[in-house]
Design a protein around this motif. Sequence first.
Motif, PDB file in Angstrom:
ATOM      1  N   ALA A   1       0.828  -1.204   0.000  1.00 40.51           N
ATOM      2  CA  ALA A   1       0.000   0.000   0.000  1.00 40.51           C
ATOM      3  C   ALA A   1       0.864   1.257   0.000  1.00 40.51           C
ATOM      4  O   ALA A   1       0.951   1.974   0.989  1.00 40.51           O
ATOM      5  CB  ALA A   1      -0.933  -0.018   1.211  1.00 40.51           C
ATOM      6  N   GLY A   2       1.492   1.526  -1.143  1.00 42.62           N
ATOM      7  CA  GLY A   2       2.298   2.743  -1.266  1.00 42.62           C
ATOM      8  C   GLY A   2       3.780   2.462  -1.052  1.00 42.62           C
ATOM      9  O   GLY A   2       4.155   1.553  -0.321  1.00 42.62           O
ATOM     10  N   THR A   3       4.613   3.267  -1.730  1.00 41.63           N
ATOM     11  CA  THR A   3       6.058   3.048  -1.590  1.00 41.63           C
ATOM     12  C   THR A   3       6.529   3.334  -0.164  1.00 41.63           C
ATOM     13  O   THR A   3       7.434   2.682   0.315  1.00 41.63           O
ATOM     14  CB  THR A   3       6.865   3.939  -2.579  1.00 41.63           C
ATOM     15  OG1 THR A   3       6.146   5.139  -2.809  1.00 41.63           O
ATOM     16  CG2 THR A   3       7.053   3.254  -3.903  1.00 41.63           C
ATOM     17  N   GLU A   4       5.883   4.280   0.525  1.00 39.06           N
ATOM     18  CA  GLU A   4       6.303   4.580   1.899  1.00 39.06           C
ATOM     19  C   GLU A   4       6.247   3.303   2.744  1.00 39.06           C
ATOM     20  O   GLU A   4       7.150   3.011   3.529  1.00 39.06           O
ATOM     21  CB  GLU A   4       5.368   5.616   2.527  1.00 39.06           C
ATOM     22  CG  GLU A   4       5.436   6.965   1.837  1.00 39.06           C
ATOM     23  CD  GLU A   4       4.267   7.870   2.204  1.00 39.06           C
ATOM     24  OE1 GLU A   4       3.390   7.437   2.978  1.00 39.06           O
ATOM     25  OE2 GLU A   4       4.233   9.004   1.709  1.00 39.06           O
ATOM     26  N   TYR A   5       5.165   2.562   2.576  1.00 41.23           N
ATOM     27  CA  TYR A   5       5.015   1.300   3.298  1.00 41.23           C
ATOM     28  C   TYR A   5       6.104   0.310   2.887  1.00 41.23           C
ATOM     29  O   TYR A   5       6.722  -0.342   3.725  1.00 41.23           O
ATOM     30  CB  TYR A   5       3.623   0.720   3.034  1.00 41.23           C
ATOM     31  CG  TYR A   5       3.481  -0.710   3.496  1.00 41.23           C
ATOM     32  CD1 TYR A   5       3.307  -1.020   4.846  1.00 41.23           C
ATOM     33  CD2 TYR A   5       3.544  -1.758   2.583  1.00 41.23           C
ATOM     34  CE1 TYR A   5       3.197  -2.338   5.264  1.00 41.23           C
ATOM     35  CE2 TYR A   5       3.442  -3.074   2.997  1.00 41.23           C
ATOM     36  CZ  TYR A   5       3.267  -3.362   4.336  1.00 41.23           C
ATOM     37  OH  TYR A   5       3.170  -4.665   4.744  1.00 41.23           O
ATOM     38  N   LEU A   6       6.358   0.218   1.570  1.00 40.45           N
ATOM     39  CA  LEU A   6       7.353  -0.749   1.085  1.00 40.45           C
ATOM     40  C   LEU A   6       8.770  -0.393   1.533  1.00 40.45           C
ATOM     41  O   LEU A   6       9.563  -1.281   1.823  1.00 40.45           O
ATOM     42  CB  LEU A   6       7.283  -0.864  -0.447  1.00 40.45           C
ATOM     43  CG  LEU A   6       6.067  -1.602  -1.009  1.00 40.45           C
ATOM     44  CD1 LEU A   6       6.085  -1.589  -2.534  1.00 40.45           C
ATOM     45  CD2 LEU A   6       5.993  -3.048  -0.506  1.00 40.45           C
ATOM     46  N   TYR A   7       9.092   0.904   1.584  1.00 45.13           N
ATOM     47  CA  TYR A   7      10.418   1.286   2.076  1.00 45.13           C
ATOM     48  C   TYR A   7      10.630   0.707   3.478  1.00 45.13           C
ATOM     49  O   TYR A   7      11.679   0.170   3.797  1.00 45.13           O
ATOM     50  CB  TYR A   7      10.570   2.811   2.170  1.00 45.13           C
ATOM     51  CG  TYR A   7      10.519   3.579   0.866  1.00 45.13           C
ATOM     52  CD1 TYR A   7      10.927   3.004  -0.327  1.00 45.13           C
ATOM     53  CD2 TYR A   7      10.085   4.902   0.837  1.00 45.13           C
ATOM     54  CE1 TYR A   7      10.880   3.729  -1.524  1.00 45.13           C
ATOM     55  CE2 TYR A   7      10.038   5.634  -0.351  1.00 45.13           C
ATOM     56  CZ  TYR A   7      10.435   5.036  -1.526  1.00 45.13           C
ATOM     57  OH  TYR A   7      10.390   5.756  -2.695  1.00 45.13           O
ATOM     58  N   GLY A   8       9.597   0.857   4.317  1.00 44.55           N
ATOM     59  CA  GLY A   8       9.700   0.361   5.702  1.00 44.55           C
ATOM     60  C   GLY A   8       9.842  -1.147   5.744  1.00 44.55           C
ATOM     61  O   GLY A   8      10.668  -1.693   6.490  1.00 44.55           O
ATOM     62  N   LEU A   9       9.057  -1.825   4.941  1.00 43.48           N
ATOM     63  CA  LEU A   9       9.101  -3.293   4.906  1.00 43.48           C
ATOM     64  C   LEU A   9      10.481  -3.765   4.432  1.00 43.48           C
ATOM     65  O   LEU A   9      11.069  -4.696   4.996  1.00 43.48           O
ATOM     66  CB  LEU A   9       8.014  -3.787   3.953  1.00 43.48           C
ATOM     67  CG  LEU A   9       7.634  -5.268   3.993  1.00 43.48           C
ATOM     68  CD1 LEU A   9       7.062  -5.650   5.346  1.00 43.48           C
ATOM     69  CD2 LEU A   9       6.596  -5.573   2.901  1.00 43.48           C
ATOM     70  N   LEU A  10      10.999  -3.084   3.415  1.00 45.28           N
ATOM     71  CA  LEU A  10      12.307  -3.458   2.879  1.00 45.28           C
ATOM     72  C   LEU A  10      13.405  -3.197   3.919  1.00 45.28           C
ATOM     73  O   LEU A  10      14.322  -4.014   4.079  1.00 45.28           O
ATOM     74  CB  LEU A  10      12.575  -2.654   1.603  1.00 45.28           C
ATOM     75  CG  LEU A  10      13.858  -2.977   0.841  1.00 45.28           C
ATOM     76  CD1 LEU A  10      13.902  -4.441   0.431  1.00 45.28           C
ATOM     77  CD2 LEU A  10      13.994  -2.087  -0.385  1.00 45.28           C
ATOM     78  N   ALA A  11      13.277  -2.091   4.635  1.00 44.28           N
ATOM     79  CA  ALA A  11      14.261  -1.794   5.681  1.00 44.28           C
ATOM     80  C   ALA A  11      14.227  -2.889   6.749  1.00 44.28           C
ATOM     81  O   ALA A  11      15.264  -3.328   7.242  1.00 44.28           O
ATOM     82  CB  ALA A  11      13.988  -0.421   6.301  1.00 44.28           C
ATOM     83  N   ASP A  12      13.011  -3.359   7.092  1.00 45.70           N
ATOM     84  CA  ASP A  12      12.903  -4.453   8.054  1.00 45.70           C
ATOM     85  C   ASP A  12      13.572  -5.713   7.508  1.00 45.70           C
ATOM     86  O   ASP A  12      14.115  -6.515   8.261  1.00 45.70           O
ATOM     87  CB  ASP A  12      11.428  -4.760   8.368  1.00 45.70           C
ATOM     88  CG  ASP A  12      10.799  -3.687   9.260  1.00 45.70           C
ATOM     89  OD1 ASP A  12      11.553  -2.881   9.844  1.00 45.70           O
ATOM     90  OD2 ASP A  12       9.564  -3.647   9.362  1.00 45.70           O
TER      91      ASP A  12
END
Lengths: 468, 468
Positions: free
Chosen positions: A175-186
């Motif tokens: 749901a949005g790149t902002e969300y994916l950035y966080g998931l990828l960082a995790d």
Amino acid sequence: MLTYSFEHVDGPIYEHIYKCIKGDILSGKLKPGEKLPTKRTFARNNSVSTITIQNAYDQLISEGYVYTVTKKGYYVAQIRELTALPPVSCKISYDIDLPKAPDFDVDLSGNDYSPENFPFSVWTGLSREVMSTQKSELMRVSPIGGAAALREAIAEHLRSFRGMMIDPDQIVIGAGTEYLYGLLADLLGNDKRYAIESPGYKKLAQIYGQRGIRCHYAGMDSLGIKVDELLRIDADIAHICPNHHFPTGITMPANRRYEILAWANEKTGRYIIEDDYDSEFRTEGKPIPTLFSIDACEKVIYMNTFSKSIAPTIRISYMVLPVHLVKRFYDKFSFYSCTVSNFEQYTLAAFIERGCFEKHINRMRLHYMRKRKRIIEIIKSGDFCRHCDIMENDSGLHFLLRLHTDRPDREVEELLAQRKIRIKALSDYDLIGGDAPEHHFILNYSNITPEKVEKTLSILAEILTGQP
Amino acid sequence: MLTYSFEHVDGPIYEHIYKCIKGDILSGKLKPGEKLPTKRTFARNNSVSTITIQNAYDQLISEGYVYTVTKKGYYVAQIRELTALPPVSCKISYDIDLPKAPDFDVDLSGNDYSPENFPFSVWTGLSREVMSTQKSELMRVSPIGGAAALREAIAEHLRSFRGMMIDPDQIVIGAGTEYLYGLLADLLGNDKRYAIESPGYKKLAQIYGQRGIRCHYAGMDSLGIKVDELLRIDADIAHICPNHHFPTGITMPANRRYEILAWANEKTGRYIIEDDYDSEFRTEGKPIPTLFSIDACEKVIYMNTFSKSIAPTIRISYMVLPVHLVKRFYDKFSFYSCTVSNFEQYTLAAFIERGCFEKHINRMRLHYMRKRKRIIEIIKSGDFCRHCDIMENDSGLHFLLRLHTDRPDREVEELLAQRKIRIKALSDYDLIGGDAPEHHFILNYSNITPEKVEKTLSILAEILTGQP
């Protein structure tokens, strides 16, 4: 004997009785251990049915205000004294005063999106079709990576449009790149050192910052982010926009691409996040091949979004993981569900599969090219051209306007904001200091009319010349 | 002199020429610094137009393979030698082998959702209406808290259905509770000590674990989570399900509620997360008032989801923040966008406002009550009732079945799984060890047919008696 007034009762009687008794217990009028009347007595005295009293007592029991002793009856429970609770005056009662989005007549920062650009009739039709023909699929919870149908459609799109040969399982929808950035960082680890481009998006640093990650700003030259900056920072992860950097518009050439890939490959744990947010709207030439597609060593994570290409409010983005990260991703995150609604995943899958996405992009690309041309003509043909240079940057939805002025950028922005015009300077994206020249303003034309451009120019002329 | 074959060219000629030259540069056939033929010569030798050559050269220039010197011509750029890149053999080429969801004939764990339960026709109609009448709203990016229309609809629903008096600005809408748990943890601080209930959801610990938060398991008694456990753990945040605990079904009574609130109020920084995931389907009595609504000191964050009440695949959840946290939330997160698509936010807002949500809940509650009754009858009326006790727990979409057996719970689950039946034991949710009795199995009846129950019982009988 308990009797209550039944005048002005709004709602079921049992609820009223329940509330009265509860009130008496909380106020101390009914004491802990005190026996309540039997249902029959209580019902008779109040002229209601025993079922009503039963319901009220049941509710009080289930909430713990009353307990029963078999064959004896109903008793008031020992509840913590209300006085032991903090007084109600501790209620913090300031008003909620949410930050309001400022109201602009003209927004040149590209935050706006015109409803005319969204393919409403096609989308509505596909959405209705999906809801009537794919009911079971719509109700099946999608894995964290997203619905297979959408991943397959995106993989095919990337193959034909970007020359990327990938397995749909490498795609993660969110749901949005902002969300994916966080998931990828995790996924990559929040202890990693991140490099982001300067000038660039400050928001990236904020998003990573929420994960406790401190971002380091890497300087750029005319070819893009500099490898020696990555080495200086001792970065593990480089988050970059090599295909069309915002706001400079730089497209990283092949030699720098190979240098960056070589940097990533020198050490285990180094990765490149390739943010390809607006490749669809490159207006000239063939789209640049992605870093991902020339990466032979699984060092690049590719990111893209439908925010720019369809609408910012549908909130669907995706990333493409290198094969070896896919397994790690599912080991770590398979307990999550995908954050995008199935309804929109299946609608978007159909939109791509049926060729509507390609048509939409072509239509919009043409629309934006014409608009760009028209707006540049307006600037060049008017008086204002004496006060500025137009700096084209070949692609995307903006160009730069260099103003002939000594006024600081913040002052120009502020004066325009007072006239309800929002514009951003290149220097707003300077994260290190001294990385972006002054007096360069970003003119995002995706959603403004020629009239608004003319209005802006005339106000800008007033500001620059001091004459109305 | 460069000449290329144009036989079997698939696609535009300029792209073919661009690829040929690029290949020769990468292979070293064309050396750095080497001058390329003029457009005219090249065009003549290959019998194509100069425009075609121009396009090919432009593409090579924009990718950095070629550069121009004014009035001199086109030259091959110095790109990093391909040999300096890792050889292609470093490509890790194992197959992607994603975990597959196991395939069950009967799923009593409640993971399934039947398309029959979703109000397709109403939803499709509202969705179409929203898309034709609210185009501008749909294209306006929602703040991180969500679209005002949906927040207002939810606030009104909570007022009439849960007796909660709140400002719509206290509501934060997000793509699923998993997402909101993470966002809330980022708000409250990832250095806090979290207590979660045992028995309870292990997934909570996993989600918080992704933020680097270690969760501590707090034991329960028949009234719910124990305050002395919170003190033992030295918890800052208690994440609890006081209104209908899963899987025990416990509803926390008033006295324990006041004790927990008093605990939270003893120290700054203590908070309670009230997870109210299935209050809509409490089948008996009035819904229990929320902890949030008796909290005078802004210590409770209320969480709910439309996953249970509408469908798990629409991914809309929300939380209600105490007033003082609202400001902190927007100070910290206003740069984010809401993770839920506007299309679904506006459709859901209409669904609630028009009373469709209430109707849907009432219809489903009745549906589930009947189903529960029918399934309990099947169990009680058959042979299998000799092998089990039914333990009702008053609400929610499941009850417990205590099996008369000495077989360990894992063994029973495994034997059933071999027959394609999924069931979970209470002990699966025991996070401390020894907190949940053995031989209690959770029968979620939300999405199974009477036939499947009968099939399950007959297989269970085989397993328990050893006789087919």
